[in-house]
Design a protein around this motif. Structure first.
Motif, short mmCIF file in Angstrom:
data_model
loop_
_atom_site.label_atom_id
_atom_site.label_comp_id
_atom_site.label_asym_id
_atom_site.label_seq_id
_atom_site.Cartn_x
_atom_site.Cartn_y
_atom_site.Cartn_z
N ARG A 61 0.83 -1.19 0.00
CA ARG A 61 0.00 0.00 0.00
C ARG A 61 0.87 1.24 0.00
O ARG A 61 1.67 1.43 0.90
N ARG A 111 3.30 -8.49 11.54
CA ARG A 111 4.36 -7.98 10.69
C ARG A 111 4.32 -6.46 10.75
O ARG A 111 3.43 -5.89 11.36
N ILE A 115 7.72 2.04 4.51
CA ILE A 115 7.88 2.66 3.21
C ILE A 115 8.69 3.94 3.35
O ILE A 115 8.32 4.84 4.10
N ARG B 61 -1.46 6.72 6.36
CA ARG B 61 -2.12 5.85 5.43
C ARG B 61 -2.15 4.44 5.98
O ARG B 61 -1.10 3.86 6.23
N VAL B 62 -3.32 3.89 6.17
CA VAL B 62 -3.41 2.50 6.62
C VAL B 62 -4.31 1.76 5.65
O VAL B 62 -5.04 2.38 4.89
N PRO B 63 -4.23 0.42 5.65
CA PRO B 63 -5.11 -0.34 4.77
C PRO B 63 -6.53 0.05 5.13
O PRO B 63 -6.89 -0.05 6.27
N ALA B 64 -7.30 0.51 4.21
CA ALA B 64 -8.71 0.83 4.42
C ALA B 64 -9.04 2.29 4.13
O ALA B 64 -9.98 2.57 3.43
N ALA B 65 -8.25 3.21 4.67
CA ALA B 65 -8.59 4.61 4.44
C ALA B 65 -7.50 5.50 4.97
O ALA B 65 -6.65 5.07 5.74
N MET B 78 0.52 1.52 15.00
CA MET B 78 -0.03 0.18 15.13
C MET B 78 -1.35 0.20 14.37
O MET B 78 -2.10 1.17 14.48
N PHE B 79 -1.65 -0.86 13.65
CA PHE B 79 -2.94 -0.96 12.96
C PHE B 79 -3.57 -2.30 13.30
O PHE B 79 -2.93 -3.34 13.12
N CYS B 80 -4.79 -2.27 13.83
CA CYS B 80 -5.46 -3.53 14.16
C CYS B 80 -6.19 -4.04 12.93
O CYS B 80 -7.09 -3.37 12.42
N ALA B 85 -8.53 -0.15 14.25
CA ALA B 85 -8.01 0.87 15.16
C ALA B 85 -6.57 1.24 14.79
O ALA B 85 -5.82 0.41 14.30
N GLU B 87 -3.15 3.33 16.43
CA GLU B 87 -2.56 4.06 17.55
C GLU B 87 -1.07 4.21 17.36
O GLU B 87 -0.48 3.59 16.48
N ARG B 113 7.71 5.60 6.72
CA ARG B 113 6.50 5.34 7.50
C ARG B 113 6.48 3.86 7.83
O ARG B 113 6.69 3.03 6.93
N ILE B 115 4.20 0.83 9.75
CA ILE B 115 2.94 0.45 10.37
C ILE B 115 3.00 -1.01 10.78
O ILE B 115 3.25 -1.88 9.94
N GLU B 117 1.21 -4.38 11.97
CA GLU B 117 -0.11 -4.94 11.79
C GLU B 117 -0.33 -6.13 12.72
O GLU B 117 0.57 -6.94 12.89
#
Lengths: 134, 134
Positions: A61, A111, A115, B61-65, B78-80, B85, B87, B113, B115, B117
Motif C-alpha cells: 500500500r 508484521r 515505506i 495511510r493504513v489499509p482501508a482509508a 499500530m494498525f489492528c 483501530a 494508535e 512510514r 505500520i 499490523e
DNA sequence: ATGGGTGCAAAGTGTTTGCAAGTAT
DNA sequence: ATACTTGCAAACACTTTGCACCCAT
C-alpha cells in the motif's frame, strides 16, 4: 472453496511476475489486455485478491493506489513522491521490532510495513534541471 | 496564496486535536457536523488537505482509508487488522535508516512510514472468546 | 474590496458485486 | 455434473471539483 487455476488467473499471476516495478491493478489490467483483450477489470481485481489470499503475491500500500509485488518475504519499500515509482529497499526487515511493538502494546503483531519516501534519482535529476543550484 | 483561518477550518483542526484515535475524514465530518450541521464533506476534505500541507496535522495511510494525526513528529503506528483501530507505536523512529536507504538507492529520502499490523488486545480477547483454546 | 473559502451537487477514481453464461476439476 | 469463474455493467466508497455566493483580512 477449492480454487481453480483458470487461464485468466494465470495471466494475472504471470503479469505480476513479469514486472519488477510493483504494478497497480490497472497496470496489470493493461498488460493482460494485450494477451487477452476480453478480460475485464472485475476479473483482474478478483484474481489479485485471491492470489494475495493464497499468498502467491503480496499487497503493497502506497499513497495513491494499491500495488502488487511478487516477492513474498517481508521487506521494505521505497516510494518516489515525484513519479510514484515503487521499488524494494536495501534495508533489512527487523523482525525483533514486531516483538518489541507487541510487548509494548499487547497487540498480536503479525508484521510491519515500512515505506521510505523521497525523490528517486530520475526525479532528483529532473528537479535539478528545472531549478538549478544557483 | 495567503491562507485564512475560517470558522470551518478551525472546527476541523479542533476535531482532529480532540481525538486520539487517528480519525478518518468521515470521522471528522461527523464530529464537526455536531457543532455545525451545515458544513459539507467537500470543506472537510479541502481543509484536511490544507492543514496537512501547512504541517498542522499529519496524514497516516493504513489499509482501508486515510487517517489524520495531531502528532507532528515522525513516529510509527499500530494498525489492528480486526477493527481498524490505529494508535501510536512505542517504537522509536530510526532516522539513520533514512540515510541508509538513501545511500543504498540514490533517493533523496525525506522520511519513512512504518505500520505494525496485528490484532489489538480487544480483538484478541474477542477472538479467544469465539474460538476458545481447546 | 477582494481573493480565498464555503455549500452543494455533480463528477471522478479505484474497487466491488449481481447476474447469467462459461469452464476447470 | 457441479460449483468456481468470467464478462459486463451497475453499484460503491471515498475524494475532488465547478460554480455562485460568502467572509476573513
Amino acid at each position: 472453496m477449492a480454487t481453480r487455476m483458470t487461464r485468466q488467473r494465470q495471466l494475472v499471476l504471470d503479469a505480476v511476475r513479469a514486472r519488477c516495478d510493483h504494478p497497480s491493478a490497472d497496470d496489470i489490467y493493461l498488460d493482460v489486455r494485450q494477451k487477452d483483450p476480453r478480460i475485464s477489470r472485475g476479473t483482474i481485481y478478483r484474481n489479485l485478491m485471491i492470489l494475495v489470499e493464497q499468498g502467491a503475491i503480496v499487497h503493497v500500500r502506497v499513497p495513491a493506489a494499491d500495488r502488487y509485488d511478487l516477492r513474498l518475504d517481508f521487506h521494505c519499500h521505497m516510494f518516489c513522491t515525484g513519479c510514484g515509482a515503487v521499488e524494494d529497499a536495501p534495508i533489512p526487515y527487523q523482525q525483533e521490532w514486531d516483538e518489541r511493538a507487541a510487548a509494548g502494546t499487547g497487540y498480536a503483531v503479525t508484521r510491519h510495513r515500512t515505506i521510505f519516501e523521497g525523490l528517486c534519482p530520475a526525479c532528483l535529476a529532473k528537479a535539478a534541471e528545472s531549478a538549478p543550484t544557483n
